[in-house]
Scaffold this active site. Structure first.
Site, PDB file in Angstrom:
ATOM      1  N   LYS A  22     -36.688  57.759  29.699  1.00  0.00           N
ATOM      2  CA  LYS A  22     -36.899  59.000  28.949  1.00  0.00           C
ATOM      3  C   LYS A  22     -37.585  60.050  29.813  1.00  0.00           C
ATOM      4  CE  LYS A  22     -40.483  59.915  26.431  1.00  0.00           C
ATOM      5  NZ  LYS A  22     -41.528  60.161  25.425  1.00  0.00           N
ATOM      6  N   ASN A  23     -38.597  59.638  30.579  1.00  0.00           N
ATOM      7  CA  ASN A  23     -39.368  60.590  31.372  1.00  0.00           C
ATOM      8  C   ASN A  23     -38.607  61.111  32.581  1.00  0.00           C
ATOM      9  OD1 ASN A  23     -41.524  60.443  29.618  1.00  0.00           O
ATOM     10  ND2 ASN A  23     -42.610  58.886  30.799  1.00  0.00           N
ATOM     11  N   ARG A  93     -43.479  67.692  23.654  1.00  0.00           N
ATOM     12  CA  ARG A  93     -44.193  68.469  24.667  1.00  0.00           C
ATOM     13  C   ARG A  93     -43.341  68.717  25.905  1.00  0.00           C
ATOM     14  NH1 ARG A  93     -49.668  68.563  23.581  1.00  0.00           N
ATOM     15  NH2 ARG A  93     -50.210  68.897  25.753  1.00  0.00           N
ATOM     16  N   CYS A 117     -51.635  72.443  22.117  1.00  0.00           N
ATOM     17  CA  CYS A 117     -52.004  72.635  23.523  1.00  0.00           C
ATOM     18  C   CYS A 117     -52.525  74.051  23.737  1.00  0.00           C
ATOM     19  CB  CYS A 117     -50.788  72.381  24.411  1.00  0.00           C
ATOM     20  SG  CYS A 117     -51.185  72.318  26.152  1.00  0.00           S
ATOM     21  N   ARG A 122     -55.383  72.377  31.328  1.00  0.00           N
ATOM     22  CA  ARG A 122     -54.886  72.364  32.695  1.00  0.00           C
ATOM     23  C   ARG A 122     -53.376  72.162  32.843  1.00  0.00           C
ATOM     24  NH1 ARG A 122     -57.832  72.368  37.215  1.00  0.00           N
ATOM     25  NH2 ARG A 122     -59.716  72.052  35.996  1.00  0.00           N
ATOM     26  N   ASP A 125     -51.412  75.379  32.168  1.00  0.00           N
ATOM     27  CA  ASP A 125     -51.880  76.390  33.107  1.00  0.00           C
ATOM     28  C   ASP A 125     -51.223  76.215  34.473  1.00  0.00           C
ATOM     29  OD1 ASP A 125     -53.601  78.616  33.641  1.00  0.00           O
ATOM     30  OD2 ASP A 125     -54.848  77.280  34.847  1.00  0.00           O
ATOM     31  N   ASP A 308     -49.327  54.724  31.377  1.00  0.00           N
ATOM     32  CA  ASP A 308     -48.449  54.364  30.260  1.00  0.00           C
ATOM     33  C   ASP A 308     -48.332  52.856  30.049  1.00  0.00           C
ATOM     34  OD1 ASP A 308     -47.962  56.939  29.506  1.00  0.00           O
ATOM     35  OD2 ASP A 308     -45.979  57.093  30.406  1.00  0.00           O
ATOM     36  N   ILE A 330     -56.729  58.825  33.766  1.00  0.00           N
ATOM     37  CA  ILE A 330     -55.763  59.924  33.659  1.00  0.00           C
ATOM     38  C   ILE A 330     -55.986  60.763  32.406  1.00  0.00           C
ATOM     39  CG2 ILE A 330     -53.317  60.534  33.630  1.00  0.00           C
ATOM     40  CD1 ILE A 330     -54.123  59.160  36.194  1.00  0.00           C
TER      41      ILE A 330
END
Length: 421
Positions: A22-23, A93, A117, A122, A125, A308, A330
């Site tokens: 998926k990622n 997201r 968000c 960060r 941004d 993850d 993380i």
């Protein structure tokens, strides 16, 4: 709202196929917007987030053609609007990933801020500052990021990421593929999914070197052409099923995967007492009926132990021999699953960014609630070896990241079923 009911105590045994990542699939789908012709992406997992991205394309005027073999053809030339609306972005997201490609290819974009968000946070941004370094003019108003490329298009730039950001690296790398001149991304994410995206861009004619290191160089080209590309296997799904086999004392072979992108996890499984053998595209784990040993885990950016997989290893330690510390470096607030595991009898103490887990021989089935994607996987793993029935609520979290999880576990012998809420 669907629920899962799992009757624990069954030793997993058998073989399953691992789905596409998926990622990796999400940024690759976003990158198809850069092309000036049709693109075919194969090995897509059938997941809610993938469906949402395809729905987003449909809302923009693109009509993806999906076949039964888990592939989709996308022709971005039919795009009619450059707006990614909040009602879709709020559920995923990763939809921020269309920002860079749209500005690079079409000169402008309007993308809703991801749900929950704030602009000062960060990760978002970094996306904005990277595009601004390439000449984009960006305003954030009304909950939307409104970006416009300078006359003549985006310009190549040197950009340093203050913190390692996977989606930030991906967004700026995609934008740089069509920018004028050279871009150098420093402190870039090294994850295999970033490499997979770079390989897809290269297949379309992009000039990229250094993906998989912390410095990526992109020489912009005028256009990207049609391509056919197969998404890499999902390393987190792979690791999750291997941990499930370990906690039940079982034997599982996962196929259509890649052992080289999961080395940190495989080492920890060996440390826990598992016999692990690998081939070019498969991994077999055998616990020989033994209880795993507790392991210490510290999450960090790739190639270190992935965040993850943190929740899954807390579940492993919860029934292991001994005590293990799991340190999360993380993300904040990523121990939500601990409080649900307490309901099953797990002995876990959270101190700041560290969970101290003392193993117990038996967990007890209980009603629990999934709080996020990976936390839900840890609940499934614990339920598989718990005594009695566990009812897991809010499993839409699981469906965001695990394709056909109950069917795959049933193939391994698990007693699991989905029931309507």
């Amino acid at each position: 709202m669907d629920k899962l009911i799992i009757t624990g105590g069954v030793r997993l045994d058998g073989e399953i196929r691992i789905s596409g990542a998926k990622n990796s699939a999400l940024p690759i789908l976003a990158a198809t917007l850069l092309c000036d012709g049709p693109v075919t992406v194969a090995n897509l997992p059938h997941l809610h987030d993938i469906t949402t991205m395809i729905e987003l394309f449909g809302r923009m005027g693109i009509e993806p053609v999906i076949d039964e073999k888990l592939s989709v053809e996308i022709d971005p030339r039919t795009i009619k609007t450059l707006v990614a609306p909040y009602e879709l972005v709020k559920t995923m997201r990763a939809s921020i990933l269309v920002l860079g490609p749209m500005v690079a290819r079409f000169g402008e974009a309007e993308v809703a801020l991801p749900g929950g968000c704030a602009i000062g946070s960060r990760p978002v941004d970094l996306h904005i500052r990277g595009l601004e370094a390439m000449g984009a003019v960006i305003d954030v108003e009304g909950g939307y990021i409104k970006a416009k490329a300078p006359e003549g298009g985006l310009r190549g730039a040197n950009f340093f990421f203050d913190t390692v950001s996977v989606t930030g690296t991906e967004n700026i790398m995609m934008a740089a593929a069509l920018a004028r001149g050279r871009s150098v991304l420093q402190n870039a994410a090294r994850e295999p999914e970033v490499v997979d995206l770079a390989n897809f861009l290269i297949a379309m004619g992009a000039k990229i070197s250094g993906a998989g290191t912390d410095t990526i160089t992109i020489d912009g080209v005028e256009r990207l052409h049609s391509a056919i590309y197969k998404v890499m296997p999902d390393r987190i799904e792979t690791g999750t099923y291997l941990v499930a086999a370990a906690v039940t004392g079982g034997r599982v072979k996962v196929k259509d995967t890649d052992p080289t992108i999961l080395e940190a996890v495989l080492e920890k499984l060996k440390e826990a007492g598992a016999e692990v053998t690998t081939g070019s595209d498969w991994i077999e784990l055998n616990m020989h009926g033994k209880r795993p040993k507790a392991v210490n885990v510290r999450t960090a950016p790739y190639p270190a132990f992935p965040t993850d997989m943190q929740a899954q290893f807390i579940s492993l330690n919860a029934i292991a021999e001994g005590t293990g510390a799991v340190i999360e470096t993380i993300f904040e607030n990523r121990f939500m699953h601990v409080y649900e595991l307490h309901r099953m009898g797990a002995k876990i103490q959270v101190e700041g960014n560290t969970a101290i887990v003392t193993g117990t021989e038996i967990l007890k089935g209980a009603p629990v609630m999934a709080t996020d994607l990976r936390a839900s996987a840890s609940l499934v793993i614990s339920a598989l070896m718990a005594e009695g029935d566990t009812l897991i609520d809010r499993i839409y979290h699981i469906d965001r990241g695990y394709e056909c999880i109950e069917e795959k576990l049933q193939m391994l012998g698990a007693k699991i079923r989905r029931v309507p809420g």
